[in-house]
Every structure is written in structure tokens, then in C-alpha cells.
Design a protein around this motif. Structure first.
Motif, PDB file in Angstrom:
ATOM      1  N   UNK A  99      26.891  41.633  27.630  1.00 31.52           N
ATOM      2  CA  UNK A  99      27.764  42.535  26.883  1.00 31.52           C
ATOM      3  C   UNK A  99      27.649  42.240  25.381  1.00 31.52           C
TER       4      UNK A  99
ATOM      5  N   UNK B 251      24.642  43.857  24.109  1.00 27.47           N
ATOM      6  CA  UNK B 251      24.850  45.305  24.011  1.00 27.47           C
ATOM      7  C   UNK B 251      25.634  45.661  22.761  1.00 27.47           C
ATOM      8  N   UNK B 252      26.671  44.860  22.476  1.00 22.26           N
ATOM      9  CA  UNK B 252      27.490  45.143  21.289  1.00 22.26           C
ATOM     10  C   UNK B 252      26.642  45.065  20.038  1.00 22.26           C
TER      11      UNK B 252
ATOM     12  N   UNK C 113      23.766  47.994  20.579  1.00 16.42           N
ATOM     13  CA  UNK C 113      24.240  49.359  20.805  1.00 16.42           C
ATOM     14  C   UNK C 113      23.397  50.159  21.773  1.00 16.42           C
ATOM     15  N   UNK C 114      22.609  49.501  22.609  1.00 17.43           N
ATOM     16  CA  UNK C 114      21.810  50.231  23.589  1.00 17.43           C
ATOM     17  C   UNK C 114      21.533  49.362  24.802  1.00 17.43           C
ATOM     18  N   UNK C 115      21.301  50.022  25.944  1.00 22.72           N
ATOM     19  CA  UNK C 115      20.953  49.291  27.169  1.00 22.72           C
ATOM     20  C   UNK C 115      19.445  49.249  27.375  1.00 22.72           C
TER      21      UNK C 115
ATOM     22  N   UNK D  17      32.962  37.387  22.264  1.00 22.48           N
ATOM     23  CA  UNK D  17      32.955  38.850  22.269  1.00 22.48           C
ATOM     24  C   UNK D  17      33.975  39.371  21.261  1.00 22.48           C
TER      25      UNK D  17
ATOM     26  N   UNK E  61      33.043  41.501  18.055  1.00 27.27           N
ATOM     27  CA  UNK E  61      33.656  42.798  17.812  1.00 27.27           C
ATOM     28  C   UNK E  61      34.150  42.903  16.378  1.00 27.27           C
TER      29      UNK E  61
ATOM     30  N   UNK F  31      31.173  43.180  13.963  1.00 27.33           N
ATOM     31  CA  UNK F  31      30.483  44.473  13.998  1.00 27.33           C
ATOM     32  C   UNK F  31      31.333  45.531  13.313  1.00 27.33           C
TER      33      UNK F  31
END
Lengths: 354, 118
Positions: free
Chosen positions: A162, A165-166, A169-171, A325, A329, A332
Motif C-alpha cells: 500500500x 501504491x501511495x 499512484x498506480x498498480x 502509511x 500520507x 504526499x
């Protein structure tokens, strides 16, 4: 119609082109492991079959191939035989989404990381079914331990994903690597350093490798879930474990160390010098580094106790990931440079949406 | 886009073949001389005392339950993490409230001793 068949055959050839080198890598990883651990312990390691023992993996393979397949009377024979295949399939199928270089990926799906996360957690079924179908105390104990350990560390691993991903911004795995462009300082290992460590520890635990190998624990439960397996059925479990080792190392390289990107990007002289090196070579080099680390860990650390493993997973790794995380957050949202500035966050956003 | 998933299906099928073929090969090439002792479950040389499917520790079950909660949490986090840059501070705080609730649950489990393995 003919066109469809052509595409099918073309895909099949590509799949084989990934699988065969992978199996060769698996074979030589077993050789390398024995050789490296040998040297670490002041021994020579395998040196009898072929030059420097290089034919050892093949000798092992043919030996196991001509051994008797023992299916215990008390076992559930079908589940007993299905289990090794169930362990191997996820370990191989995960490679479908791994990008080896820019554009060099079998299936460039947008849910790449999610697919990896899903399919790597299927491996636990093989172990659990093996332990249960064997109908042996040691096998059952090993399987229970392994299942509980794998799912515990999967949570920490999921949170580490996760974090990636943060930041990206993409998988899509290719876009995740492209997001790390701009030199070694832009790779995710710096902004995600705690998650990088958590990922690596979880990866070692997920593959049931030392020092977290209580599922096998030779000294307490003989060999855990594969105590009843012999010959080729055992070899399949072995292949699955080693294919998984290569997989977690490749994922670590892709997510945190810039995948196929050169470490000398944007460094004046070195960048030009190493310009000729193909991206695939960098990925292989980084993956091999992680594999060496796995072997080194096994040669160095004594086995953890089971309650220590669970404590580390639940009480140390999970709180660290949750904390990071939140920190991530914040950074970002406030566009903390140099990693999360507006321009950098836009890199993958355009490719993803566009 | 769905066509991108076809190679995955082929890869899975090939993986099954890769698993089944060596086992078949071993079945054909290996000797077949079973006897009663060889086919008995391994238990340090003794005949097995009792059925191997013993009742196991309830904590394994507890871990599985906790895993489901946290894995679902991860599943909720994934879409949020992908669009975090677009949803701004509002999205961030919304998720923090959700995370806060889960952390309270996590602390409760911890205090209740659900994570102890002594």
C-alpha cells in the motif's frame, strides 16, 4: 480464427521463454546456495559432478526423478498429489506480470501489484493441503505453523505494498518502476525505507526461509509439511520454494530499488559509461543481490522461536507499517520534495489515466 | 484490456503442466516396491500411536480471524492509495478516521492477549 491460433501459439512461446530460464535459475540457485553456504562455513560445497560441481543440479534432478513416489496409506492420495502442484503454480504464474525491462512484460495489466499480492497468497494452500493430506503429526504441525505465519506476515507485506501504491499512484508494475526514474535517490527505498525493511522481513517469512523456517524446522518437526513426500513430489515443493525466493527478490528490486533502472542515472560521467548495459541486466543484478542476502541470512541466523515470529509480525511490523502509511500520507498531501512534488506525482498519473 | 489476462491463464495452465509432468515422470521411472512400514506415517520409527489429525491450538483459528479483518483493511486501502494524489486532504483524513477505528480494535486485541503465543 487462424489469427487467434497464431496469437495463442505466440503467447505460449513467450510463456515458455520465461518459464525455462526461470527453472534453470531455480536449479542453479540450489547449487549457489550450497556453494555459498559452504564457503561461509569454511567448506567447499558441491564439487564432484562436472567442473566446480556445475552439473550438480541436474544430477539431483535425475536422482529425484528415479526415486520411488511414496504415498502413505493413511493419506488422502488425491489431495496428497495435488498439493505440490498447487504450491508450484502460483510461484510460476506470478511471473506473468513481472516487467523485465521497459516494455518487456508478458501481460501489462493495470492491476499488476494486486495480482501479485493475490497469487502469492495462494501458495499457502499447497502447504496447508500437503500437511493435512499427509495424515502425519509432523506434517500437520508444520502446515499449521506455516499457514499462521504466512498469513500474519502477509498483512505487513500488504501494508508495505500500500505504501508503494501511495507513492507511485498506480498498480501497474511498469509504471511503478517508471515512477522511480531520476537516479538512485528517487528510488522508493529512501522515502519508504521502513516499509522496505518490513517488506523484506515479510518476504523471508512468506517464503518460509531461515531464520523463519519453523514450518520445516528440521530439528523439531523433521521437515514439517513435506515430511511424507519423496522423489519428484518433494522436488516440486523444492522448486516452488526457490521460484518464490526469486520472485520475492525480483519484487523487492522492482518496488524499492528501481527495477531495471540504472543506478547511475543522472550522474555525469558514470551514466554515459554504463549506458550500454541493458535494463534487464540491472534487474538481474539487483535480484541476485537480494537472493544472496537470503542465503546469507540462512547461513548466519539461528532459527526464531515460534512465539517470537508471531510477536515480530503482529507487534512490531504491523505497527511500523501503519505508522509509516500515516507519515507517507502526510508527506504526499503536502508534496514533500524531492519525491512527492507536483511534477513527480504527475509522472505516472498521466500514463495511468491516459 | 481483458486480452492482457489471456497470457496469465496460459501461464497458469503451463504451471499445472510443469507440476504434473515431473510427477508423472517420477511415477514412470521410479521403482514401485511398497511395503507396510514404508507406507506408514513417519513417527520416529514407532508405529503411529493415534490418529494424526489432532485437535490444534485455538490460537491458529484466532490468527485466521484477525487476518481476515486486516486483509480486508488492505483491500480498502488499495483503491484509496492509488487515487490519494487526486482526492487531497479530505480523502486523506477520511481514511485516517477509518484507520483510527481499526487501530483501536488492534489495541483492544493486543490488550486482550489475542496476540500472545507463550
Amino acid at each position: 480464427m487462424i489469427h487467434d491460433i497464431f496469437i495463442l501459439i505466440y503467447t505460449l512461446i513467450k510463456v515458455v521463454l520465461i518459464t525455462l530460464p526461470l527453472l534453470l535459475f531455480v536449479a542453479y540457485l540450489t547449487y549457489l546456495e550450497r556453494k555459498i553456504i559452504g564457503y561461509i562455513q569454511g567448506r567447499i560445497g558441491p564439487n564432484r559432478v562436472g567442473i566446480y560441481g556445475l552439473a550438480q543440479p541436474f544430477a539431483d534432478f535425475f536422482k529425484l526423478l528415479t526415486k520411488e513416489l511414496i504415498i502413505p496409506t493413511a493419506s488422502n492420495r488425491y489431495l496428497f498429489l495435488i498439493a505440490p502442484v498447487l504450491a508450484l503454480v502460483p510461484a510460476l504464474a506470478a511471473w506473468a506480470v513481472i516487467p523485465f525491462s521497459e516494455g518487456l512484460v508478458l501481460s501489462n495489466i493495470n492491476a499488476g501489484l494486486l495480482y501479485l499480492f493475490a497469487i502469492s497468497s495462494l501458495g499457502v494452500y499447497g502447504i496447508l493441503i500437503a500437511g493435512w493430506a499427509s495424515n502425519s503429526k509432523y506434517a500437520l504441525l508444520g502446515a499449521m505453523r506455516s499457514a499462521a505465519q504466512t498469513i500474519s506476515y502477509e498483512i505487513a507485506m500488504g501494508f508495505a505494498f500500500v505504501g508503494v501504491l501511495m507513492a507511485s499512484g498506480t498498480l501497474n508494475l511498469q509504471d511503478i518502476v517508471l515512477h522511480q526514474q531520476g537516479g538512485i535517490l528517487h528510488w522508493f527505498w529512501i522515502p519508504l525505507l521502513p516499509l522496505f525493511f518490513v517488506y523484506w522481513v515479510s518476504a523471508v517469512a512468506e517464503t518460509n526461509r531461515a531464520p523463519f523456517d519453523v514450518a520445516e524446522g528440521e530439528s523439531e518437526i523433521v521437515a514439517g509439511f513435506h515430511v511424507e513426500y519423496s522423489g519428484m513430489t518433494f522436488a516440486i515443493f523444492f522448486m516452488a520454494e526457490y521460484a518464490n525466493m526469486i520472485l520475492v527478490s525480483a519484487i523487492a528490486a522492482l518496488l524499492f530499488l528501481g527495477g531495471w533502472l540504472s543506478p547511475f542515472e543522472n550522474i555525469p560521467v558514470l551514466d554515459a559509461w554504463f549506458d550500454w548495459v541493458p535494463g534487464f541486466a540491472w534487474l538481474l543484478l539487483k535480484t541476485s543481490g537480494f537472493l544472496f542476502l537470503l542465503i546469507w541470512l540462512r547461513a548466519t541466523f539461528p532459527r526464531y522461536r515460534y512465539d517470537q515470529i508471531m510477536r515480530l509480525g503482529w507487534k512490531v511490523l504491523i505497527p511500523i507499517t501503519i505508522l509509516w502509511i500515516v507519515v507517507l500520507g502526510f508527506s504526499i498531501e503536502s508534496h514533500l520534495g524531492p519525491w512527492f512534488t507536483e511534477e513527480r506525482m504527475a509522472i505516472t498519473h498521466d500514463t495511468f489515466v491516459g | 484490456m481483458l486480452g492482457q489476462y489471456l497470457p496469465i491463464l496460459i501461464f497458469i495452465l503451463l504451471g499445472i503442466v510443469m507440476g504434473v509432468l515431473p510427477i508423472l515422470g517420477g511415477w514412470i521411472l521410479g521403482p514401485k516396491k511398497p511395503n507396510k512400514e514404508k507406507l506408514a506415517a513417519y513417527e520416529c520409527g514407532f508405529p503411529a500411536f493415534e490418529d494424526a489429525r489432532l485437535p490444534f491450538d485455538v490460537r491458529y483459528y484466532l490468527v485466521a480471524i484477525l487476518f481476515i479483518i486486516f486483509d480486508l483493511e488492505t483491500a480498502f486501502f488499495v483503491p484509496w492509495a492509488v487515487v490519494l494524489n487526486d482526492i487531497g486532504w479530505f480523502g486523506f483524513w477520511a481514511m485516517m478516521i477509518f484507520l483510527g477505528l481499526l487501530v483501536i480494535g488492534f489495541i483492544y486485541e493486543w490488550k486482550k492477549g489475542a496476540l500472545e503465543w507463550e
